[in-house]
Motif scaffolding. Structure first.
Motif, PDB file in Angstrom:
ATOM      1  N   LEU A 136      -3.953  -9.357  -8.408  1.00  0.00           N
ATOM      2  CA  LEU A 136      -4.391  -9.003  -6.687  1.00  0.00           C
ATOM      3  C   LEU A 136      -2.145  -9.708  -6.291  1.00  0.00           C
ATOM      4  CD1 LEU A 136      -7.425  -8.601  -5.573  1.00  0.00           C
ATOM      5  CD2 LEU A 136      -5.514  -6.721  -5.693  1.00  0.00           C
ATOM      6  N   ARG A 137      -2.635 -11.085  -6.874  1.00  0.00           N
ATOM      7  CA  ARG A 137      -2.269 -11.902  -6.470  1.00  0.00           C
ATOM      8  C   ARG A 137      -0.507 -12.466  -7.553  1.00  0.00           C
ATOM      9  NH1 ARG A 137      -6.071 -17.000  -7.463  1.00  0.00           N
ATOM     10  NH2 ARG A 137      -6.775 -17.305  -5.177  1.00  0.00           N
ATOM     11  N   LYS A 138      -0.431 -10.739  -7.851  1.00  0.00           N
ATOM     12  CA  LYS A 138       1.203 -10.258  -9.143  1.00  0.00           C
ATOM     13  C   LYS A 138       2.180  -9.179  -7.709  1.00  0.00           C
ATOM     14  CE  LYS A 138       1.044 -13.269 -12.580  1.00  0.00           C
ATOM     15  NZ  LYS A 138       1.975 -13.916 -12.300  1.00  0.00           N
ATOM     16  N   ILE A 144      -4.619 -13.328  -1.311  1.00  0.00           N
ATOM     17  CA  ILE A 144      -6.004 -12.952  -0.842  1.00  0.00           C
ATOM     18  C   ILE A 144      -6.801 -13.784  -1.124  1.00  0.00           C
ATOM     19  CG2 ILE A 144      -5.392 -10.894  -2.817  1.00  0.00           C
ATOM     20  CD1 ILE A 144      -6.908 -13.239  -4.631  1.00  0.00           C
ATOM     21  N   ALA A 145      -8.025 -13.834  -0.105  1.00  0.00           N
ATOM     22  CA  ALA A 145      -8.577 -15.127   0.029  1.00  0.00           C
ATOM     23  C   ALA A 145     -10.470 -14.404  -0.761  1.00  0.00           C
ATOM     24  CB  ALA A 145      -9.275 -15.354   0.967  1.00  0.00           C
ATOM     25  N   GLN A 146     -11.200 -15.156  -1.623  1.00  0.00           N
ATOM     26  CA  GLN A 146     -12.406 -14.849  -2.303  1.00  0.00           C
ATOM     27  C   GLN A 146     -13.770 -15.764  -1.407  1.00  0.00           C
ATOM     28  OE1 GLN A 146     -15.467 -13.023  -3.875  1.00  0.00           O
ATOM     29  NE2 GLN A 146     -13.258 -12.453  -4.700  1.00  0.00           N
ATOM     30  N   HIS A 147     -14.515 -14.627  -1.656  1.00  0.00           N
ATOM     31  CA  HIS A 147     -15.743 -15.853  -0.594  1.00  0.00           C
ATOM     32  C   HIS A 147     -16.470 -14.975  -0.790  1.00  0.00           C
ATOM     33  CE1 HIS A 147     -16.414 -12.234   3.231  1.00  0.00           C
ATOM     34  NE2 HIS A 147     -15.330 -12.049   2.155  1.00  0.00           N
ATOM     35  N   ALA A 148     -17.898 -15.592  -0.388  1.00  0.00           N
ATOM     36  CA  ALA A 148     -20.072 -14.439  -0.563  1.00  0.00           C
ATOM     37  C   ALA A 148     -19.485 -14.965  -3.046  1.00  0.00           C
ATOM     38  CB  ALA A 148     -19.609 -13.556   0.077  1.00  0.00           C
ATOM     39  N   GLY A 149     -19.429 -15.973  -2.717  1.00  0.00           N
ATOM     40  CA  GLY A 149     -19.240 -16.387  -4.953  1.00  0.00           C
ATOM     41  C   GLY A 149     -19.490 -15.421  -6.116  1.00  0.00           C
ATOM     42  N   GLY A 150     -18.192 -14.565  -5.350  1.00  0.00           N
ATOM     43  CA  GLY A 150     -17.024 -14.593  -6.282  1.00  0.00           C
ATOM     44  C   GLY A 150     -17.368 -12.564  -6.767  1.00  0.00           C
ATOM     45  N   GLY A 151     -18.018 -12.555  -6.250  1.00  0.00           N
ATOM     46  CA  GLY A 151     -18.319 -10.864  -6.665  1.00  0.00           C
ATOM     47  C   GLY A 151     -18.223 -10.356  -5.632  1.00  0.00           C
ATOM     48  N   LYS A 152     -18.022 -10.094  -4.514  1.00  0.00           N
ATOM     49  CA  LYS A 152     -17.883  -8.941  -3.314  1.00  0.00           C
ATOM     50  C   LYS A 152     -16.500  -8.804  -3.891  1.00  0.00           C
ATOM     51  CE  LYS A 152     -17.963  -9.682   0.709  1.00  0.00           C
ATOM     52  NZ  LYS A 152     -18.806 -10.764   2.029  1.00  0.00           N
ATOM     53  N   ALA A 153     -15.279  -7.856  -2.939  1.00  0.00           N
ATOM     54  CA  ALA A 153     -14.216  -7.356  -2.607  1.00  0.00           C
ATOM     55  C   ALA A 153     -13.157  -8.819  -2.799  1.00  0.00           C
ATOM     56  CB  ALA A 153     -13.908  -5.920  -2.501  1.00  0.00           C
ATOM     57  N   GLU A 154     -12.201  -9.340  -3.053  1.00  0.00           N
ATOM     58  CA  GLU A 154     -11.399 -10.076  -2.799  1.00  0.00           C
ATOM     59  C   GLU A 154     -10.819  -9.601  -0.958  1.00  0.00           C
ATOM     60  OE1 GLU A 154     -11.723 -11.204  -6.339  1.00  0.00           O
ATOM     61  OE2 GLU A 154     -10.889  -9.332  -5.743  1.00  0.00           O
ATOM     62  N   THR A 219      -1.505   1.687   5.646  1.00  0.00           N
ATOM     63  CA  THR A 219      -0.916   1.463   6.371  1.00  0.00           C
ATOM     64  C   THR A 219       0.528   0.798   6.034  1.00  0.00           C
ATOM     65  OG1 THR A 219      -2.472   1.190   7.002  1.00  0.00           O
ATOM     66  CG2 THR A 219      -2.293   2.628   7.389  1.00  0.00           C
ATOM     67  N   ALA A 220      -0.568  -0.326   5.437  1.00  0.00           N
ATOM     68  CA  ALA A 220       0.190  -1.653   5.131  1.00  0.00           C
ATOM     69  C   ALA A 220       0.992  -1.461   4.174  1.00  0.00           C
ATOM     70  CB  ALA A 220      -0.402  -2.995   5.311  1.00  0.00           C
ATOM     71  N   GLY A 221       0.305  -0.497   2.959  1.00  0.00           N
ATOM     72  CA  GLY A 221       1.272  -0.423   1.555  1.00  0.00           C
ATOM     73  C   GLY A 221      -0.204   0.296   0.686  1.00  0.00           C
ATOM     74  N   TYR A 222       0.531   0.527  -0.523  1.00  0.00           N
ATOM     75  CA  TYR A 222      -0.534   0.610  -1.656  1.00  0.00           C
ATOM     76  C   TYR A 222       0.277  -0.053  -2.910  1.00  0.00           C
ATOM     77  CZ  TYR A 222       3.246   2.437  -4.026  1.00  0.00           C
ATOM     78  OH  TYR A 222       4.510   2.595  -5.141  1.00  0.00           O
ATOM     79  N   VAL A 223      -1.009  -0.400  -3.737  1.00  0.00           N
ATOM     80  CA  VAL A 223      -0.328  -1.033  -5.626  1.00  0.00           C
ATOM     81  C   VAL A 223      -1.454  -0.155  -5.759  1.00  0.00           C
ATOM     82  CG1 VAL A 223      -2.682  -2.411  -4.758  1.00  0.00           C
ATOM     83  CG2 VAL A 223      -1.163  -2.932  -6.846  1.00  0.00           C
ATOM     84  N   ASP A 224      -1.059  -0.479  -7.257  1.00  0.00           N
ATOM     85  CA  ASP A 224      -1.513   0.486  -8.186  1.00  0.00           C
ATOM     86  C   ASP A 224      -1.366   0.015  -9.500  1.00  0.00           C
ATOM     87  OD1 ASP A 224      -2.743   2.364 -10.267  1.00  0.00           O
ATOM     88  OD2 ASP A 224      -1.059   4.269  -9.002  1.00  0.00           O
TER      89      ASP A 224
END
Length: 748
Positions: A136-138, A144-154, A219-224
């Motif tokens: 995602l950072r590419k 992005i930000a990760q929280h809740a133990g790394g298992g949730k979506a960013e 709306t803000a954009g897409y990534v594939d």
């Protein structure tokens, strides 16, 4: 209009013309040496360089040689130039395989339709990725930000949006939608952890809502994220590091016939970490991915791929700032140590391509996903229930089906060309479990807060033209989306068995322009409307809520390629959104808010003065405000103002590479009156790698300078165990401290 008539209209909208297969005489045929796909739009110079032609959609081209022998010079972005001697007429019936070459900024054409994917390909080649966060950072401009133990979506930030887990960003994997509508945790929830990073070949992305083949959440954009069709080598990789982290990866070339017409590979990985927290994360994830490709004939391509993952974890939660300041817990402690969850997703996808003629082709994609999600969170602690606490359980279980058919036709005129692209498809989410429960320590259900099932269906169609005339490209398009919501509230028995339903249609026009001033300067203007869907639990019971809030916006910018080693892309943009969705601590589904406007500027820089030295940076500014609110109380909570990411890569010795990358997130308003602000942070990672012919190693130092930073941050009203009154302050998940990771791989 009856529902079945509407469905028929969607399916017939873009296929009124006749599409049939026809025999075509192939002169010469260009193909990719790796995946055997036709290579279109290559430049072929002949008659000793005095004439030229282009390969068509099927990869074929024809030419008339005045005198033999002649030498063809074939060139295309991303491939090695090829010189081919043609001695007589018989030499014209050949299949030519073009070899890939390492991507450099000097090879990127600012006027090429795949410009954005090309610069991302350069970034990918320079820095290895081994997690969904790395992928995602590419994406330029995406934070992005990760929280809740790394298992949730960013958590995703783009273009002045805190898009939560995907509400305003369309996330896709090989064309398959990742966003989940009416999700138990958040609208558009996009968990990308089923992707094995090393299988990703390239990243297609776009900012704004200007693309006819992108619908809900764009709306803000897409990534594939696009995976490799085949592997050059099998690979085994092991990694280990701080916090008892370990990872094992295997990618195996299963099938690769001599003619290259079919291939298959299988990849699998296992991840584990305890994390830096007092309560061990006990994070476990298993991923499996398989892909099979076959060219049945020169005109027919078939692909089937499968992926599955299963993940479980503990989470420290979002801790109140005052709890740390008062010494109740330290940064790595927990107020509720029972947070965490588990989730799984299994996907099956089929693709078929038929090249009808040198100017026509049809692409068909179909997919199925089985999804399960079970999350335990406590955002407010003892605000509502001083005895048991406020822990909630969110569960989601569903089956997702979808397909899309796309038809492309090229027309050639004396001084221009026209491409017509049309498509139609559907997606249906059969939701069998959608619950919100008040629980105690994961075990005891104190109260059931919501329990529902439903079916949400999206029918869509689009059609557009890409007209190239001289230095101009003009792209008008229209997209139509129709949604059918069927909702069953299992806590209201009076609704059963019929439930409730609602339908809504959204038209999204697009109009884009570009002008190539010369080989070094390209101007562009993009305009269009997009939308994000609302949650089924809001749409159906509340008939007056906006079902498909629309966005309208535009981009004006320029691509500058002043010399081969430098590309600069400044852009100004504006967006109006009919309705915001605001974070409310997951106590309810969503909180629809008012209209908003955003404007800002993006700047991208790619600089490669030497083959072995590469610099990239993306800087993004946005101004986001509610419309109709009193000035000073119109801030959009958590909307990013300033973000930036970048890296420096130096190949300093044969096989050795050193990379330093950074990410910066500026201060943001956490509430509407800006009285509480999040804290800015600047974090660096260092990567040293060595690559030999059959093996390699890398050392990665995360948070190189061991800064204290808060990753996910919210302003939340909470109450601790012994507090008489609730307090609203900043709650956060601390970002990881200094950490070391070492990896070793072997190719065979």
């Amino acid at each position: 209009m009856k529902r079945n008539q509407k469905a028929a209209l969607f399916l017939a909208l873009v296929f009124s013309g006749k599409i049939w297969a026809q025999d075509t005489e192939r002169k010469m045929l260009l193909k990719d040496a790796e995946d055997k796909f036709p290579v279109s739009d290559a430049i072929i110079k002949y008659n000793h360089g005095n004439n030229h032609t282009h390969s068509d959609m099927a990869g074929s081209f024809d030419f008339i040689v005045k005198s033999y022998p002649d030498t063809l010079i074939i060139s295309h972005q991303g491939y090695e130039d090829m010189k081919l001697e043609v001695k007589n007429e018989d030499d014209k019936n050949k299949v030519i395989f073009l070899q890939h070459k390492p991507y450099h900024i000097s090879e990127v054409s600012i006027s090429h339709s795949s410009f954005l994917a090309a610069i991302t390909k350069v970034d990918l080649n320079k820095f290895p990725v081994n997690s969904a966060q790395d992928l995602l950072r590419k994406v330029p401009g995406l934070f992005i930000a990760q929280h809740a133990g790394g298992g949730k979506a960013e958590q995703l930030f783009l273009r002045g949006f805190d898009a939560d887990h995907g509400t305003d960003v369309s996330v896709n994997f090989d064309g398959m939608p990742v966003n989940i509508v009416s999700h138990a945790h958040g609208q558009g929830y996009s968990d990308l952890h089923f992707v094995i990073p090393e299988t990703v070949n390239n990243i297609d992305f776009g900012k704004g809502a200007y693309y006819m083949d992108r619908g809900d959440f764009d709306t803000a954009g897409y990534v594939d994220f696009q995976t490799y069709n085949g592997l050059k080598n099998s690979v085994v990789k092991i990694e280990g590091g701080s916090f008892n982290s370990k990872r094992i990866l295997g990618m195996f070339n299963i099938l690769d016939d001599d003619k290259g017409r079919k291939n298959a590979y299988l990849a699998a990985e296992y991840n584990y970490t305890d994390g830096p927290f007092d309560v061990k994360q006990n994070f476990n994830r298993i991923n499996i991915f398989g892909k099979y490709n076959q060219w049945i004939t020169d005109n027919d391509y078939f692909n089937i791929q499968f992926s599955t993952f299963n993940s479980s974890w503990n989470a420290s939660g979002q801790i109140p700032e005052r709890a740390v300041d008062q010494g109740i817990i330290d940064r790595w402690g927990s107020i509720d140590p029972t947070e965490g969850g588990k989730t799984s997703r299994t996907n099956l996808q089929i693709n078929f391509k038929h090249i009808i003629s040198d100017s026509e082709q049809i692409d068909i994609m179909g997919f199925y996903s089985k999804y399960n999600f079970n999350l335990y969170s406590n955002f407010t602690f003892y605000l509502k229930d001083p005895e048991h606490g406020d822990e909630i359980q969110q569960t989601d279980g569903r089956n997702i089906y979808g397909t899309e058919i796309k038809y492309t036709k090229n027309f050639s005129f004396p001084k221009s060309s026209l491409q017509w692209v049309s498509g139609t498809g559907f997606r249906s989410d059969d939701i069998n479990t959608l619950q919100l429960n008040h629980v105690y320590h994961r075990d005891l259900i104190v109260g059931k807060m919501a329990d529902a099932t439903g079916v949400e269906t999206n029918l869509h169609a689009f059609s557009g033209l890409i007209w190239k005339a001289g230095r101009w490209i003009i792209n008008p398009a229209l997209r139509i989306d129709h949604f059918i919501f069927n909702f069953h509230n299992l806590m209201n028995t009076e609704q059963l068995p019929s439930g409730q339903s609602k339908e809504k249609t959204r038209l999204s026009p697009k109009l884009n322009f570009s002008f190539s001033q010369n080989d070094h300067v390209l101007w562009f203007l993009k305009t269009g409307m997009g939308f994000h869907s609302n949650d089924i639990r809001v749409v159906v019971p509340n008939k007056n809520e906006n079902t498909l809030p629309y966005s309208i916006g535009g981009d004006f910018g320029v691509r500058l390629h002043p010399f081969k080693s430098l590309i600069i892309t400044p852009t100004l943009w504006y967006m109006f959104l009919q309705q915001e969705f605001v974070y409310v601590g997951d106590d309810a589904v969503v909180e629809p808010s008012g209209k908003s406007r955003r404007f800002g500027a993006d700047l991208g820089v790619r600089f490669q003065p030497l083959d072995y030295f590469y610099v990239n940076a993306d800087i993004n500014y946005s101004h986001a405000r509610f419309i109709g609110e009193q000035k000073g109380e119109d801030y959009i909570p958590l909307a990013p103002v300033m973000t930036s990411t970048g890296s420096v890569n130096w190949d300093f010795l044969p096989g050795f590479s050193l990379g330093l990358q950074y990410r910066y997130l500026g201060e943001r308003p956490a509430v509407e009156d800006n009285s509480i602000k999040t804290k800015a942070y600047f974090v660096n990672d260092l990567i040293l790698s060595y690559n030999h012919k059959n093996w390699g190693a890398n050392i990665q130092i995360n948070n190189l300078f061991n800064v204290k930073w808060n990753e996910a941050q919210f302003a939340t009203e909470t109450r601790l165990k012994d507090e008489a009154e609730p307090i609203t302050d900043l709650t956060y998940t601390p970002g990881n401290p200094l950490g070391l990771k070492v990896g070793l791989y072997y190719k065979f």
